[in-house]
Design a protein around this motif. Sequence first.
Motif, PDB file in Angstrom:
ATOM      1  N   ILE A 171       0.245  -2.865 -18.223  1.00 31.88           N
ATOM      2  CA  ILE A 171      -0.365  -2.058 -17.156  1.00 31.88           C
ATOM      3  C   ILE A 171       0.646  -1.928 -16.026  1.00 31.88           C
ATOM      4  O   ILE A 171       1.052  -2.922 -15.426  1.00 31.88           O
ATOM      5  N   GLU A 172       1.073  -0.717 -15.745  1.00 31.79           N
ATOM      6  CA  GLU A 172       2.087  -0.502 -14.713  1.00 31.79           C
ATOM      7  C   GLU A 172       1.415  -0.045 -13.416  1.00 31.79           C
ATOM      8  O   GLU A 172       0.902   1.075 -13.312  1.00 31.79           O
ATOM      9  N   VAL A 173       1.395  -0.947 -12.439  1.00 33.91           N
ATOM     10  CA  VAL A 173       0.858  -0.686 -11.100  1.00 33.91           C
ATOM     11  C   VAL A 173       1.847  -1.286 -10.106  1.00 33.91           C
ATOM     12  O   VAL A 173       2.946  -1.677 -10.468  1.00 33.91           O
ATOM     13  N   SER A 174       1.473  -1.365  -8.830  1.00 32.14           N
ATOM     14  CA  SER A 174       2.338  -1.966  -7.810  1.00 32.14           C
ATOM     15  C   SER A 174       1.543  -2.969  -6.985  1.00 32.14           C
ATOM     16  O   SER A 174       0.311  -2.901  -6.917  1.00 32.14           O
ATOM     17  N   LEU A 175       2.265  -3.866  -6.349  1.00 27.76           N
ATOM     18  CA  LEU A 175       1.676  -4.792  -5.389  1.00 27.76           C
ATOM     19  C   LEU A 175       2.038  -4.278  -4.003  1.00 27.76           C
ATOM     20  O   LEU A 175       3.198  -4.364  -3.583  1.00 27.76           O
ATOM     21  N   ARG A 176       1.062  -3.723  -3.302  1.00 31.28           N
ATOM     22  CA  ARG A 176       1.321  -3.101  -2.011  1.00 31.28           C
ATOM     23  C   ARG A 176       0.139  -3.345  -1.071  1.00 31.28           C
ATOM     24  O   ARG A 176      -1.007  -3.474  -1.517  1.00 31.28           O
ATOM     25  N   GLY A 177       0.434  -3.376   0.219  1.00 26.44           N
ATOM     26  CA  GLY A 177      -0.620  -3.509   1.201  1.00 26.44           C
ATOM     27  C   GLY A 177      -1.428  -4.775   0.997  1.00 26.44           C
ATOM     28  O   GLY A 177      -0.888  -5.873   0.892  1.00 26.44           O
ATOM     29  N   GLN A 224      -0.459   7.457   3.464  1.00 23.18           N
ATOM     30  CA  GLN A 224       0.158   6.161   3.715  1.00 23.18           C
ATOM     31  C   GLN A 224       0.356   5.394   2.406  1.00 23.18           C
ATOM     32  O   GLN A 224      -0.565   5.263   1.607  1.00 23.18           O
ATOM     33  N   TRP A 225       1.558   4.883   2.231  1.00 20.84           N
ATOM     34  CA  TRP A 225       1.975   4.240   0.997  1.00 20.84           C
ATOM     35  C   TRP A 225       1.224   2.946   0.698  1.00 20.84           C
ATOM     36  O   TRP A 225       1.065   2.570  -0.463  1.00 20.84           O
ATOM     37  N   HIS A 226       0.739   2.260   1.736  1.00 20.75           N
ATOM     38  CA  HIS A 226       0.146   0.939   1.545  1.00 20.75           C
ATOM     39  C   HIS A 226      -1.369   0.925   1.742  1.00 20.75           C
ATOM     40  O   HIS A 226      -2.001  -0.128   1.571  1.00 20.75           O
ATOM     41  N   THR A 227      -1.961   2.085   2.093  1.00 19.82           N
ATOM     42  CA  THR A 227      -3.423   2.168   2.218  1.00 19.82           C
ATOM     43  C   THR A 227      -4.017   3.322   1.424  1.00 19.82           C
ATOM     44  O   THR A 227      -5.177   3.266   1.013  1.00 19.82           O
ATOM     45  N   ILE A 236      -3.895   7.478  -4.198  1.00 18.08           N
ATOM     46  CA  ILE A 236      -3.565   6.060  -4.110  1.00 18.08           C
ATOM     47  C   ILE A 236      -4.846   5.254  -3.893  1.00 18.08           C
ATOM     48  O   ILE A 236      -5.637   5.581  -3.011  1.00 18.08           O
ATOM     49  N   THR A 237      -5.008   4.222  -4.694  1.00 17.67           N
ATOM     50  CA  THR A 237      -6.123   3.292  -4.528  1.00 17.67           C
ATOM     51  C   THR A 237      -5.557   1.885  -4.346  1.00 17.67           C
ATOM     52  O   THR A 237      -4.713   1.445  -5.135  1.00 17.67           O
ATOM     53  N   ILE A 238      -6.016   1.210  -3.302  1.00 15.14           N
ATOM     54  CA  ILE A 238      -5.654  -0.191  -3.072  1.00 15.14           C
ATOM     55  C   ILE A 238      -6.891  -1.033  -3.346  1.00 15.14           C
ATOM     56  O   ILE A 238      -7.944  -0.807  -2.759  1.00 15.14           O
TER      57      ILE A 238
END
Length: 365
Positions: A327-333, A151-154, A309-311
């Motif tokens: 620092i290249e990361v994403s804002l997700r979940g 899962q992309w967001h978890t 993936i780590t949230i």
Amino acid sequence: MTPDWDSIRAQFPALRHLTYLNTAGTGLIPESMVDFMQQQLGAYAQGGSRAFLQLLDRVEEVRELAARMIGADTGEVAFVPSVAIGMQYLARMFGNLRTVAALADDFPTVRSAWELFGFTMHDFHALENGEIPLQTIANCPADILTISQVQWHTGYQIDPVAVGQLCRSRNQLFVLDSTQSFGYQPIDVKSSQVDVLFVSGYKWMMGGFGNTLMYIRKELLEANPQRIGWQFWEKDGNVLPTARRFELGHDRVFDILRTGHGLRFIEDIGQDLICRRVYALNDYLRDRITQDTSLQVYSNYKGAHRSAITILEGTEVTFQQLQKRGIEVSLRGRGIRTSAHFYNSIDDIDRFIEVLKDVSANNHS
């Protein structure tokens, strides 16, 4: 033999100026791919149609490579522009089936084609912590199950073998999107009893944009000869018996060759070695967050259910400040999403933690 990870890492120019922990968003490509594609375009520029026919032979080599890496037959592999388009092909192909089970908040492309074509959706939900128990899926019967492996967001990863056994036991079509796993997590479509598999090329496969690997079980091809485009027919007028019938119109040779380069890069290192490397890096990342910060890790799954993936706890402000610090990361979940691939290093993670600690301290001061 242990790979020389430092030498491998040196082939990715983005890592010279970024702490890049965002492969779940966009995978990096190595310099060798740039050189390779320049060579292919150069050959095409010099040879025109003569070179194009040679490029078509190379496309078939990529098809053979992809089939070997997922445990499929060559005739079961196609290359389509995106998962969304491939899913629409399926929805047309299986119009005789009417119900689809899907995770309510799965990535939109996993669900949207079925909704668009009027299938009745039977939604199931993950637990509050993101886990998806097998019984939850079992409690949602339908003609078709469509789901992401990770899962992309978890970051939660299902067990495709267990899910495949469940689907086969009740004659349910199993459609799996492995975009967020294949490239570090090997899969065998036969032992997993997957009916249809998709993998977008631009993340963990490092194939760039515009191409998706598609597998479809040959028995389904034989039973559902849905006409899609002109390549549905062979030269003798018979129906094309392979998955290549999904490759519409002109051949996207350069997109497919890019994917092939990414797949060869992975195979040359070894899928199992990459798998161990990626999990070791991401386990280290989670441990450091837990031990050295007060931030919560939301994707603290164990064993086969963890992924790359780590949230972790984080806000828009934290995200923007990390970006400003390279620092290249994403804002997700529920917060910040990190995703380390084999080309990352312990030093990348250590720098991320130190910048994260500094940013968090400043935000609370």
